[in-house]
Write a protein that holds these residues in place. Structure first.
Motif, PDB file in Angstrom:
ATOM      1  N   ASP A   1       0.786  -0.874  -0.180  1.00 20.15           N
ATOM      2  CA  ASP A   1       0.192  -0.184   0.072  1.00 20.15           C
ATOM      3  C   ASP A   1       0.907   1.034   0.187  1.00 20.15           C
TER       4      ASP A   1
ATOM      5  N   GLU B   1      -0.167   4.137   0.170  1.00 16.92           N
ATOM      6  CA  GLU B   1      -0.074   5.790   1.176  1.00 16.92           C
ATOM      7  C   GLU B   1       0.742   5.113   2.655  1.00 16.92           C
ATOM      8  N   LYS B   2       0.496   4.426   2.826  1.00 13.67           N
ATOM      9  CA  LYS B   2       1.363   3.291   4.060  1.00 13.67           C
ATOM     10  C   LYS B   2       3.153   3.278   4.206  1.00 13.67           C
TER      11      LYS B   2
ATOM     12  N   GLN C   1       5.839   9.250   2.544  1.00 10.17           N
ATOM     13  CA  GLN C   1       4.314   9.704   3.380  1.00 10.17           C
ATOM     14  C   GLN C   1       5.290  11.126   3.262  1.00 10.17           C
TER      15      GLN C   1
ATOM     16  N   ASN D   1      -7.665   5.468  -3.511  1.00  8.33           N
ATOM     17  CA  ASN D   1      -8.560   5.466  -1.888  1.00  8.33           C
ATOM     18  C   ASN D   1      -9.650   6.979  -2.899  1.00  8.33           C
TER      19      ASN D   1
ATOM     20  N   ARG E   1      -6.111  10.249  -0.141  1.00  6.84           N
ATOM     21  CA  ARG E   1      -4.407  10.363   0.063  1.00  6.84           C
ATOM     22  C   ARG E   1      -3.692   9.926  -1.002  1.00  6.84           C
TER      23      ARG E   1
ATOM     24  N   GLY F   1      -1.754  11.494   5.033  1.00  9.46           N
ATOM     25  CA  GLY F   1      -2.430  10.636   5.365  1.00  9.46           C
ATOM     26  C   GLY F   1      -3.018  10.475   6.211  1.00  9.46           C
TER      27      GLY F   1
ATOM     28  N   ARG G   1      -7.362   8.404   8.278  1.00  6.80           N
ATOM     29  CA  ARG G   1      -8.422   8.159   7.407  1.00  6.80           C
ATOM     30  C   ARG G   1      -9.327   8.976   8.292  1.00  6.80           C
TER      31      ARG G   1
ATOM     32  N   SER H   1      -2.077   0.852  16.949  1.00  2.50           N
ATOM     33  CA  SER H   1      -2.229  -0.077  16.444  1.00  2.50           C
ATOM     34  C   SER H   1      -3.588  -0.768  17.056  1.00  2.50           C
TER      35      SER H   1
END
Length: 1017
Positions: A35, A37-38, A43, A82, A113, A147, A149, A403
């Motif tokens: 991913d 974006e992760k 970033q 996204n 994102r 980035g 949510r 997490s």
């Protein structure tokens, strides 16, 4: 790369994402999904082609006899996976009513994102009616989004959805999309119609965002626009601090305390809602505040190991627009126990350098960027080992769980930026992280991280003030310093080094030191030519890119006394009217001084010896202290001097010439003829014979001395006329016998001024063949001078009387006969009645009956009686009807010897040889004048009409009438005796009525014709 023989391949790093075939050397991805974006290393990447995953590969020879190490990179390409989303599915915007059209409001931006072409491309505003067109702005985001949510729903839009990208409009609002310096899109809501909260208090629109991927993704949020009302009273809490204690693990809904506030407003502006103010996320999560009642209750179970004490503020907010608030502090203590101290470990994350507890972060880092990893652990178990980690202090950082799968005894947090960092505001932050366990009693520990903010050139130089106003004297020397301007730059290092310069328009007149900012004048300044100079100073820093700021410099040139006063004219000429009252304005001079301030304060003086004039220093108005007479002096000349207030003073003079204009203040003066003179005019004179010439002069000039002559009286026969311009009197009528005698012409001389002045003179003309007796003529002129001008003196006054003598004789005879007849009737009546007295009538004796009282002719009207004399008996002559002359105002003459000159034409009379018992009839007659209005005595008949009686005089009375010398209404004989042998005698003649015995008295009523005849008589 492909191996051969014993050569093999090995992946030294990057095994998380890749695997390699040992024999063939084929590099492939693992089963783990990549991913982009992760990826931590991506970033901070703003170019979609610069996201790489590094790996190391080694090539191993047979029996590892040799090893070659190779570095490699794998570019991770972005896909549109996204959906852009808004911070909340419902966006609320409050707009004041009556805001002007064109007011702009910033809307919350969406995040995606993805970036590049897959990032946000456009915003669209859908009106309330889904069928209408949409108002939107198109464009692409120039950089990646942060980035994290984001909430909101996403959906792919097919090609048909692109048809709505046209510039549609709503009825009241319009969407405008602006490009920010960072390359982002900023949606803005613009008011384009009138907003009236009373008509509509809210609007619900749909704000849609769409990215540029293929296929594109989009999401929508409800944009709720609230129209607020005007509000002017704030709510007030009953106290400023609320304290309470709450047991740990209290059930949700358990009431804690009630906050109370009051608002003096009414309606929606007085409706109060209670909301959290400065409250942490824990407070909002654990507590519930009823917005209507103000009750604070437990929303979730409160764990003392998470929060030992809650201190927050509550706002009482009314519903007015803009809303008014009041703040109260709530201190809530949670009871708990604990005996273990949590441990806090702070480590680096990603590319942020962290050494020795110090992290270096650039000030342009995006909000919500993780800068450190925080791991918190507690040796306790179960409930007492549950650890909560928080940040103490007001710093732009926040902790977010790393997490969701961590245990209660060991937790990891990312330390994120919660607000933009600004090197100029704060160069470093001490972030203190506190961990609290859930034991009883609870224990806590803390650790700190020093965050140093790195500077970028994001601040332009700023001057201390936008406008520098400087006063600088004129006549300076070139190179003199005018002022010094300084600017400051909030950046640091090279970014704060400043160089100064002037705009090109001021380069020739002024110059500036590029380092010190000192401004100097290159030329000599003259305030009278230019009193101020305005130019801009530019300050540029040496950062990359270069930023600049500017300020305006206004140089006011200070005056020096280098100019003398100047009159508008060297000679002032004024024209004034004569006879003006003293202290009247006669003119105004204007003087100016090119200097200013005290140097231009002028004092005015009159330079003349007689002190006739004065001047007002403020207005320049000249006043006279005397009244002018043009006939005495026509012109005045003097000087006016002006002196300024400078050091040393300067002065100048001007000449004033004043001319006095004529006013019509002099009447004409007749120089010829004199009033007592006369002119002999023979009766045989021809028409247009010049009789006399009237000469007159006037001291005025111009039209005021233009004379006009006219005859205003004494010309009843229209025999004469006068030339209006020359004053020549001519004969224009034929002379006859009745015109013989003295004529008095009243001549009036008028000038042509406004208002006109005039003089009256008498011109005597004696019509006769010659003057045989000058004394008689002079006597007539003397009488004329005493006679009012309203009475005409023209010709022979006895001429008309000769024509009336016959009719007068006939009338007198008829009257005498009538009186005799009446007396006979009365005598017969007395003899026929019984005698009551032997002696009969005696003079002075009262008679019971009045035989002389005439009978009433109108029985319906009763005579008025005198109540005072009702019972008294009247003498013999008391019933004789008397005739009285009225005064002009209706009064009667009550005294025999009273002068009757108050009534025009009335004569004076006195009694001659009258006995005491006889009636005084002299007061009831006038000599040779028309009969006046009749007044009746109370004993007279009081009929509706006034009466006049003709009576025969009693034997013992003789009357003499003396004419008034100044009578103005006599008809024939008022001024001259009726005797022909001495008709111009100054002495009044006696008119004697011979004594006759009383025999008959006849009374009668006279008609209007008879009264007219009597007037002529």
């Amino acid at each position: 790369m492909e191996g051969s023989g014993e050569v093999t391949f090995s992946l030294e790093s990057g095994s998380e994402y890749f695997k390699i075939d040992n024999i063939t050397g084929e590099l492939s991805t693992t089963g783990r999904r990549t991913d982009r974006e992760k990826l931590p290393q991506c970033q901070m990447i703003f170019d979609e082609n610069e996201c790489f995953i590094d790996f190391e590969m080694s090539v191993i020879g047979p029996a590892q006899s040799w090893v070659d190490l190779y570095d490699g990179k794998v570019m991770v390409e972005d896909i549109n996976d996204n959906t852009p989303s808004f911070p909340s599915p419902v966006l609320t915007l409050t707009v004041e009513e009556n805001r002007p059209v064109g007011t702009l409001y910033l809307l919350p931006t969406a995040t995606d994102r993805d970036f590049g072409t897959n990032g946000i491309e456009r915003y669209e505003l859908l009106p309330e009616s889904a069928e209408g067109s949409v108002a939107g702005g198109s464009g692409r985001r120039g950089g990646p989004t942060a980035g994290g949510r984001r909430s909101g729903s996403g959906s792919e839009v097919g090609p048909a959805g692109e048809a709505g990208s046209g510039p549609g409009r709503s009825s009241v609002f319009e969407l405008q999309v602006a490009d920010t310096p960072d390359g982002d899109k900023q949606p803005q809501l613009i008011v384009k119609g009138a907003l009236d909260r009373e008509l509509r208090d809210s609007y619900e629109l749909t704000l849609r965002v769409r990215d540029g991927g293929r296929p594109p993704r989009s999401s929508s949020a409800l944009l709720r626009v609230l129209i607020s009302d005007v509000n002017d009273n704030s709510p007030r809490f009953d106290r400023g601090l609320y304290e309470a204690e709450l047991a740990e693990n209290s059930l949700p809904g358990t009431p804690i305390l009630q906050l109370r506030a009051a608002d003096l407003d009414t309606g929606v502006n007085g409706q109060i809602e209670y909301v959290f103010g400065a409250a942490t996320e824990s407070v909002r999560r654990l507590l519930r505040l009823d917005e209507s009642s103000g009750w604070l209750s437990v929303l979730h179970r409160i764990d003392r190991e998470e929060v030992g004490q809650l201190r927050f503020s509550v706002l009482a907010k009314d519903r007015g627009q803009p809303p008014r608030t009041d703040r109260a502090t709530v201190l809530l203590a949670v009871r708990d126990q604990n005996d273990n101290v949590p441990l806090i470990d702070i480590r680096k994350i990603g590319r942020i350098v962290l050494r020795g507890g110090v992290a270096s972060v650039a000030e342009d880092v995006l909000v919500d960027t993780p800068i450190a990893l925080v791991q918190v652990s507690d040796r306790d178990q179960a409930e007492n080992g549950a650890v909560t980690c928080t940040i103490v202090g007001d710093v732009p950082f926040q902790l977010k769980p790393a997490s969701d799968s961590e245990s209660e005894q060991k937790k990891k947090y990312f330390l994120h930026t919660s607000a933009p960092l600004d090197y100029e505001s704060a160069r470093e932050y001490s972030v203190v992280i506190v961990a609290v366990d859930s034991g009883s009693p609870s224990l806590s520990s803390n650790n700190s991280l020093l965050v140093k903010v790195g500077d970028i050139n994001d601040n332009p130089p700023i001057f201390s003030q936008a406008l520098f106003q400087v006063s600088f004297p004129e006549n300076n020397s070139p190179g003199d310093q005018v002022t010094t301007v300084l600017a400051s730059d909030a950046d640091d290092g090279k970014n704060a080094e400043i160089a100064y310069s002037l705009e090109p328009s001021a380069a020739g007149m002024f110059s500036i030191d590029p380092v010190k900012g000192a401004i100097t004048a290159n030329l000599v300044l003259d305030r009278e030519q230019t009193d101020q100079y305005q130019f801009k100073v530019v300050a540029r820093d040496k950062g990359t890119p270069t930023l600049q700021g500017s300020a305006t410099v206004l140089v006011q040139v200070k005056d020096t006394n280098d100019n003398e006063p100047r009159f508008m004219q060297d000679v002032f000429t004024f024209y004034v009217k004569e006879n003006l009252p003293p202290n009247s304005p006669v003119g105004m001079v204007t003087v100016m001084d090119a200097d200013e301030g005290k140097n231009a304060e002028l004092s005015l003086f009159i330079e003349e010896d007689n002190n006739i004039f004065s001047i007002d220093n403020d207005t320049g108005t000249i006043y006279s202290t005397m009244s002018f007479d043009r006939e005495q002096q026509t012109t005045y000349s003097f000087k006016v001097k002006a002196i300024d207030g400078g050091e040393p003073p300067k002065s100048s003079t001007a000449m004033v010439s004043l001319y006095v204009m004529d006013e019509n203040d002099n009447a004409p003066v007749i120089t010829f003829p004199k009033n007592a003179s006369y002119t002999l005019l023979p009766p045989s004179s021809n028409l247009r014979t010049v009789v006399a010439t009237v000469l007159a002069t006037d001291r005025d000039t111009g039209i005021n001395a233009d004379l006009n002559y006219s005859i205003v009286g004494g010309n009843p026969f229209k025999l004469f006329e006068i030339d209006s311009a020359s004053g020549v009197i001519s004969l224009v009528g034929k002379l006859t016998q009745k015109h013989y005698g003295l004529h008095r012409l009243v001549v009036q001389v008028n000038d042509s001024g406004q208002p006109s002045q005039y003089t009256t003179a008498m011109v005597h003309v004696f019509v006769n063949e010659s003057v045989s007796n000058a004394t008689i003529v002079e006597a007539q002129i003397a009488r004329s001078l005493r006679t009012t001008l309203k009475q005409d003196i023209a010709g022979d006054p006895n001429y008309e009387m000769s024509k009336q003598r016959l009719s007068i004789v006939i009338g007198v005879v008829a009257g005498v006969m009538t009186v005799i007849l009446i007396i006979l009737v009365v005598v017969l009546a007395r003899y026929c009645r019984p005698k009551k007295s032997k002696n009969g009538y005696e003079a002075g004796k009262k008679d019971p009956e009045d035989f002389f009282t005439p009978q009433q002719h109108d029985k319906s009207k009763k005579p008025k009686k005198d109540k005072k004399n009702k019972k008294s008996k009247q003498p013999l002559y008391s019933s004789i009807v008397t005739v009285e002359a009225s005064k002009p105002n209706g009064q009667r003459y009550d005294s025999v010897n009273e002068k009757l000159t108050e009534s025009p034409g009335m004569g004076r009379y006195r009694s001659m040889n009258g006995g005491p018992g006889s009636p005084d009839l002299g007061r009831h007659y006038k000599s040779s004048s028309p009969l006046p209005t009749v007044q009746l005595h109370p004993q007279s008949p009081t009929a509706g009409k006034k009466h006049q009686a003709v009576q025969e005089l009693p034997p013992a009375n003789t009357f003499v009438g003396t004419g008034d010398n100044i009578s103005i209404e006599s008809d024939h004989c008022s001024e001259y005796s009726c005797q022909t042998n001495n008709k111009y005698s100054k002495q009044s003649q006696h008119r004697t009525i011979h004594n006759q015995p009383i025999r008959n008295v006849k009374f009668g009523y006279l008609s209007s014709n008879d009264v007219t005849s009597l007037k002529r008589y």
